[in-house]
Design a protein around this motif. Structure first.
Motif, PDB file in Angstrom:
ATOM      1  N   ASP A 117      -9.513   2.439  14.348  1.00  0.00           N
ATOM      2  CA  ASP A 117      -9.713   2.006  12.807  1.00  0.00           C
ATOM      3  C   ASP A 117      -8.478   1.255  12.704  1.00  0.00           C
ATOM      4  O   ASP A 117      -8.514   2.302  11.077  1.00  0.00           O
ATOM      5  CB  ASP A 117     -11.167   3.754  11.874  1.00  0.00           C
ATOM      6  N   GLN A 118      -8.323   0.307  12.919  1.00  0.00           N
ATOM      7  CA  GLN A 118      -7.561  -0.424  12.309  1.00  0.00           C
ATOM      8  C   GLN A 118      -7.753  -0.877  10.550  1.00  0.00           C
ATOM      9  O   GLN A 118      -7.257  -0.076   8.960  1.00  0.00           O
ATOM     10  CB  GLN A 118      -7.422  -1.616  12.874  1.00  0.00           C
ATOM     11  N   PHE A 119      -9.436  -0.872   9.554  1.00  0.00           N
ATOM     12  CA  PHE A 119      -9.657  -1.604   8.633  1.00  0.00           C
ATOM     13  C   PHE A 119      -9.297   0.111   7.973  1.00  0.00           C
ATOM     14  O   PHE A 119      -9.045  -0.155   6.948  1.00  0.00           O
ATOM     15  CB  PHE A 119     -11.152  -2.119   8.320  1.00  0.00           C
ATOM     16  N   GLY A 120     -10.441   0.866   8.750  1.00  0.00           N
ATOM     17  CA  GLY A 120     -10.093   2.579   7.289  1.00  0.00           C
ATOM     18  C   GLY A 120      -8.472   2.617   7.473  1.00  0.00           C
ATOM     19  O   GLY A 120      -8.326   3.114   6.592  1.00  0.00           O
ATOM     20  N   MET A 121      -7.292   2.786   8.423  1.00  0.00           N
ATOM     21  CA  MET A 121      -6.204   2.832   7.829  1.00  0.00           C
ATOM     22  C   MET A 121      -5.190   2.132   6.982  1.00  0.00           C
ATOM     23  O   MET A 121      -5.128   2.686   6.064  1.00  0.00           O
ATOM     24  CB  MET A 121      -5.689   2.293   9.814  1.00  0.00           C
ATOM     25  N   SER A 122      -5.654   0.710   6.645  1.00  0.00           N
ATOM     26  CA  SER A 122      -6.006   0.082   5.705  1.00  0.00           C
ATOM     27  C   SER A 122      -5.822   0.868   4.265  1.00  0.00           C
ATOM     28  O   SER A 122      -5.015   0.442   3.863  1.00  0.00           O
ATOM     29  CB  SER A 122      -5.734  -1.488   5.830  1.00  0.00           C
ATOM     30  N   ARG A 123      -6.720   1.146   4.162  1.00  0.00           N
ATOM     31  CA  ARG A 123      -6.990   1.457   3.137  1.00  0.00           C
ATOM     32  C   ARG A 123      -6.082   3.360   2.773  1.00  0.00           C
ATOM     33  O   ARG A 123      -5.556   3.120   2.337  1.00  0.00           O
ATOM     34  CB  ARG A 123      -8.477   2.465   3.373  1.00  0.00           C
ATOM     35  N   THR A 124      -6.030   3.945   3.741  1.00  0.00           N
ATOM     36  CA  THR A 124      -5.884   5.443   4.056  1.00  0.00           C
ATOM     37  C   THR A 124      -3.813   4.667   3.743  1.00  0.00           C
ATOM     38  O   THR A 124      -3.558   5.344   2.324  1.00  0.00           O
ATOM     39  CB  THR A 124      -5.349   5.598   5.424  1.00  0.00           C
ATOM     40  N   LYS A 160       2.362  -1.339   5.351  1.00  0.00           N
ATOM     41  CA  LYS A 160       1.877  -1.497   6.397  1.00  0.00           C
ATOM     42  C   LYS A 160      -0.038  -2.481   6.081  1.00  0.00           C
ATOM     43  O   LYS A 160      -0.878  -2.716   6.655  1.00  0.00           O
ATOM     44  CB  LYS A 160       1.244   0.289   6.674  1.00  0.00           C
ATOM     45  N   SER A 161      -0.789  -1.395   4.436  1.00  0.00           N
ATOM     46  CA  SER A 161      -1.683  -1.647   4.151  1.00  0.00           C
ATOM     47  C   SER A 161      -2.015  -2.948   4.409  1.00  0.00           C
ATOM     48  O   SER A 161      -3.231  -3.710   4.621  1.00  0.00           O
ATOM     49  CB  SER A 161      -2.029  -1.176   3.227  1.00  0.00           C
ATOM     50  N   LEU A 162      -0.779  -4.115   3.937  1.00  0.00           N
ATOM     51  CA  LEU A 162      -0.977  -5.491   3.551  1.00  0.00           C
ATOM     52  C   LEU A 162      -1.192  -6.658   4.642  1.00  0.00           C
ATOM     53  O   LEU A 162      -1.853  -7.247   4.892  1.00  0.00           O
ATOM     54  CB  LEU A 162      -0.198  -5.303   3.230  1.00  0.00           C
ATOM     55  N   ASN A 163      -0.298  -6.049   5.644  1.00  0.00           N
ATOM     56  CA  ASN A 163      -0.422  -6.546   7.212  1.00  0.00           C
ATOM     57  C   ASN A 163      -2.077  -6.581   7.614  1.00  0.00           C
ATOM     58  O   ASN A 163      -2.096  -7.523   8.650  1.00  0.00           O
ATOM     59  CB  ASN A 163       0.519  -5.826   8.114  1.00  0.00           C
ATOM     60  N   ILE A 164      -3.022  -5.135   8.086  1.00  0.00           N
ATOM     61  CA  ILE A 164      -3.753  -5.381   8.661  1.00  0.00           C
ATOM     62  C   ILE A 164      -4.497  -6.038   7.754  1.00  0.00           C
ATOM     63  O   ILE A 164      -5.117  -6.728   8.574  1.00  0.00           O
ATOM     64  CB  ILE A 164      -4.081  -3.531   8.742  1.00  0.00           C
ATOM     65  N   ARG A 165      -4.897  -5.597   6.103  1.00  0.00           N
ATOM     66  CA  ARG A 165      -5.775  -6.562   5.371  1.00  0.00           C
ATOM     67  C   ARG A 165      -5.629  -8.007   4.745  1.00  0.00           C
ATOM     68  O   ARG A 165      -6.625  -8.312   4.823  1.00  0.00           O
ATOM     69  CB  ARG A 165      -5.785  -5.497   3.863  1.00  0.00           C
ATOM     70  N   LEU A 166      -4.545  -8.623   5.784  1.00  0.00           N
ATOM     71  CA  LEU A 166      -4.648 -10.210   6.047  1.00  0.00           C
ATOM     72  C   LEU A 166      -5.531 -10.599   6.751  1.00  0.00           C
ATOM     73  O   LEU A 166      -5.536 -11.861   6.309  1.00  0.00           O
ATOM     74  CB  LEU A 166      -3.059  -9.710   5.810  1.00  0.00           C
ATOM     75  N   GLN A 167      -5.770  -9.348   7.648  1.00  0.00           N
ATOM     76  CA  GLN A 167      -6.654 -10.104   9.167  1.00  0.00           C
ATOM     77  C   GLN A 167      -7.842  -9.911   8.885  1.00  0.00           C
ATOM     78  O   GLN A 167      -8.222 -10.687   9.631  1.00  0.00           O
ATOM     79  CB  GLN A 167      -5.589  -9.464  10.457  1.00  0.00           C
ATOM     80  N   ALA A 168      -8.069  -8.806   7.802  1.00  0.00           N
ATOM     81  CA  ALA A 168      -9.456  -7.915   7.729  1.00  0.00           C
ATOM     82  C   ALA A 168     -10.413  -9.205   7.056  1.00  0.00           C
ATOM     83  O   ALA A 168     -10.172 -10.447   6.524  1.00  0.00           O
ATOM     84  CB  ALA A 168      -9.572  -7.255   7.367  1.00  0.00           C
ATOM     85  N   THR A 169     -11.793  -9.149   7.838  1.00  0.00           N
ATOM     86  CA  THR A 169     -12.955 -10.065   6.773  1.00  0.00           C
ATOM     87  C   THR A 169     -13.315  -9.901   5.076  1.00  0.00           C
ATOM     88  O   THR A 169     -13.079 -10.957   4.638  1.00  0.00           O
ATOM     89  CB  THR A 169     -14.369  -9.566   7.705  1.00  0.00           C
TER      90      THR A 169
END
Length: 645
Positions: free
Chosen positions: A221-228, A251-260
């Motif tokens: 769960d990549q998006f969930g990991m961005s929150r954690t 780490k959070s920023l890298n995932i969230r930049l790609q998220a919807t």
């Protein structure tokens, strides 16, 4: 769960071979939702269109309703909130027709999340409570867990960790009864981590996040990991572990930049901005906050907008860029009032009217939750009122920083005094002075002094005072205009331009008295916009009226001319006064009438021979005696200049 391209193709193959058409529509929609959260919006939209066509052909209404849900999600993620609401309403209509309580509950819960993110707290809670009620009726404990988690998150935003904890634990309990989704369980652990964080229990918070991360890694769960990761960064900030905080925020920023879902990206931008502000990395902080503000404005995320404006205001205050600081503080207060003030009051009225109705036993339990929320709101409003007062107090500090420093004024204290008494925390009156070397003799000075009375008082007047202060500095210091009548004309044109008064009916502006002390010629030059210069020489009181026109306004009169008056103090020393109208307009006395201009001029004449410090004290004492118990009605400013002695 993140899907690889191979997994997506396998699921498409399964869909292609599915014989049951209802099941086929369901699988298409499930895949659309799964890839939507991987930021594959076009692909998700194409699948939803395919599902809609087939569902229409086979008259599968619940399938059409779920398509509308997907369309609503896409519109929400792209900030098309009107379209999102329209699709949601269409989904509600369909699910009411089919009596599908589970899908109706899901729609209501999603609407609650959407409205909360935009700062519409009342609507958000109404929708979430409806969702909880329907999930309970349908017996879907797994989905009920999500609604309870969301309610817990709302309580966290309201800084109520006790009620938040109850809902997160209830969410976990619901998962034990239903399907123990690892993603949903991870959410609850994140919620409990933030409860511990609000209680300053950082070790417990880290333990909860470790449990959440383990579950998220198992399900990819990549998006969930961005929150954690973001919350790890937040906790390590509190523990002053700078390296770890930067690591997890990155780490959070890298995932969230790609998220919807860009709502989460805004949170990371704002957290990084605040973090860099704490580390005194001001340029980085501003960059992150401006990125966060840009997205917040695009998504109409009011709660995050006012946080961004407040942080930017604080940074620009430290950087002594007071124009920008005041701009962002103004935006912060306006947005915060709309979110925390009007919406909260609306919510209270709605809840009160709803409590008055008779409810079934189950409904009474749901609305019991609202009763708890009602009490929370009263506490919240009290807290927010204090926050607003604190913000205005902060504005006062910015305004005071704008005024000349006491140390600057000490240079001229032998021949000047100031009596400055704002009506509110911040003021529409302000005093201004500056000096330059005399153009004809650099050992002497031209000294510029103004007593300014802006339209309004309190916060509106303070905004205008900022404009006036900056324009005066610009006219004299940058543009090098030294004649008082020309300074006022330039000030007038500057106000008209700043407020775009040629394009609207705005008439705001200011009245003022401006003097220029010429140490070489030993004289004082005066120009006034509605306000006079009063002075005493040879035992006689004189008054020079300002022009009967203010600064600013006058849509059909773009140019205003002002007159210069000169008084010499070379051979005849004098006591000179400039002021706003607050003192003479103050109510009081035995008959509760205004102090009035004649009485004020007589007072100035009666005290003109006293030392400056005693003159000021006489003004203070006389005003207090006159007011008695009457409230101050306006800002008060009086300045005295002792020249030629």
């Amino acid at each position: 769960m993140a899907l690889s391209d191979t997994e997506i193709e396998k699921r498409k193959a399964v869909i292609a071979t599915t014989q049951d058409e209802n099941q086929k529509v369901t699988r298409i929609i499930d895949l659309a939702f799964d890839i939507l959260y991987q930021n594959k919006v076009p692909q998700a939209n194409a699948l939803l269109e395919e599902a809609a066509l087939l569902a229409t052909q086979i008259k599968f209404k619940d399938g059409l309703g779920r398509v509308r849900l997907g369309k609503a999600a896409i519109a929400y993620f792209t900030a098309n909130y009107d379209d999102s609401a329209l699709y949601s309403d269409q989904a509600i209509e369909i699910f009411q027709q089919t009596n599908n309580k589970e899908l109706l509950a899901e729609t209501y819960t999603n609407l609650g999340m959407s409205h909360w993110s935009q700062g519409s707290y009342s609507k958000a809670l109404d929708y979430v409570f409806k969702g909880i009620h329907l999930y309970q009726e349908s017996g879907k404990s797994g989905r009920l867990a999500y609604a309870l988690y969301m309610l817990g998150s709302f309580y966290l935003d309201l800084n109520d960790p006790d009620n938040a904890e109850k809902n997160f634990l209830a969410s976990q309990k619901a998962l034990e009864i239903g399907d123990p989704y690892s993603v949903s369980n991870a959410r609850s652990w994140i919620g409990l981590a933030n409860v511990a964080f609000q209680r300053d229990q950082y070790t417990q918070a880290l333990e909860c996040l470790d449990k959440a991360l383990k579950l998220q890694e198992e399900s990819n769960d990549q998006f969930g990991m961005s929150r954690t990761f973001n919350d790890f960064g937040k906790i390590y900030r509190k523990l002053n572990d700078i390296d770890q905080a930067y690591l997890f925020y990155g780490k959070s920023l890298n995932i969230r930049l790609q998220a919807t879902d860009k709502q989460a990206l805004i949170t990371t931008y704002l957290d990084l901005g605040e973090f860099n502000f704490e580390q005194q990395e001001y340029a980085l902080a501003v960059n992150y906050l401006q990125n966060g503000l840009k997205w917040a404005e695009k998504l109409r995320a009011k709660v995050k907008m006012y946080r961004a404006h407040l942080l930017l205001s604080q940074i620009y205050d430290v950087l002594e860029e007071y124009d920008k600081a005041y701009h962002h503080l103004k935006q912060h207060n306006e947005i915060k009032d709309s979110v925390m003030g009007k919406d909260a009051n609306l919510k209270i009225r709605n809840l009160e009217s709803q409590f008055a109705k008779e409810r079934s036993e189950k409904e009474a339990e749901i609305y019991r939750l609202k009763n708890v929320e009602l009490k929370q709101l009263y506490d919240e409003i009290e807290h927010k009122n204090q926050a607003i007062t604190d913000s205005i107090e902060y504005a006062r500090r910015i305004q005071n920083a704008m005024l000349p420093l006491h140390s600057d004024f000490l240079t001229y204290q032998e021949y000047a005094f100031i009596f400055y008494k704002p009506r509110d925390i911040v003021s529409g009156d302000f005093y201004w002075f500056t000096s330059i070397p005399h153009p004809d003799n650099a050992s002497l000075e031209l000294i510029f002094i103004a007593a300014v009375d802006c339209t309004g008082h309190g916060v509106p007047g303070a905004f205008m005072s900022m404009i006036g202060h900056n324009l005066l500095n610009n006219v004299v210091k940058q543009r090098k205009i030294y004649a008082p009548e020309n300074i006022l004309t330039s000030l007038h044109l500057g106000v008209k331009k700043a407020l775009k008064q040629d394009q609207n009916d705005n008439q705001d502006g200011m009245d003022l008295a401006l003097v220029v002390i010429d140490e070489l010629e030993e004289c004082i030059h005066f120009a006034g916009a509605n306000n006079p210069l009063v002075y005493v020489q040879n035992g006689e009181l004189h008054r020079i009226k300002g022009n009967k026109q203010g600064i600013g306004g006058g849509k059909h009169r773009p140019t205003k001319k002002f007159d210069r008056h000169t008084v010499s103090f070379k051979d005849t020393p004098g006591m000179f006064y400039i002021f706003s109208d607050g003192y003479q307009d103050q109510f009081g006395g035995a008959d509760n009438k205004k102090f009035m201009k004649p009485r004020f001029r007589q007072l100035l004449f009666d005290i003109h021979h006293l030392p400056l410090i005693e003159q000021r004290q006489q003004l203070v004492d006389t005003l207090e005696d006159w007011m008695g118990n009457e409230p101050q009605i306006d800002d008060i400013l009086v300045m005295g200049l002792k020249l030629g002695y």
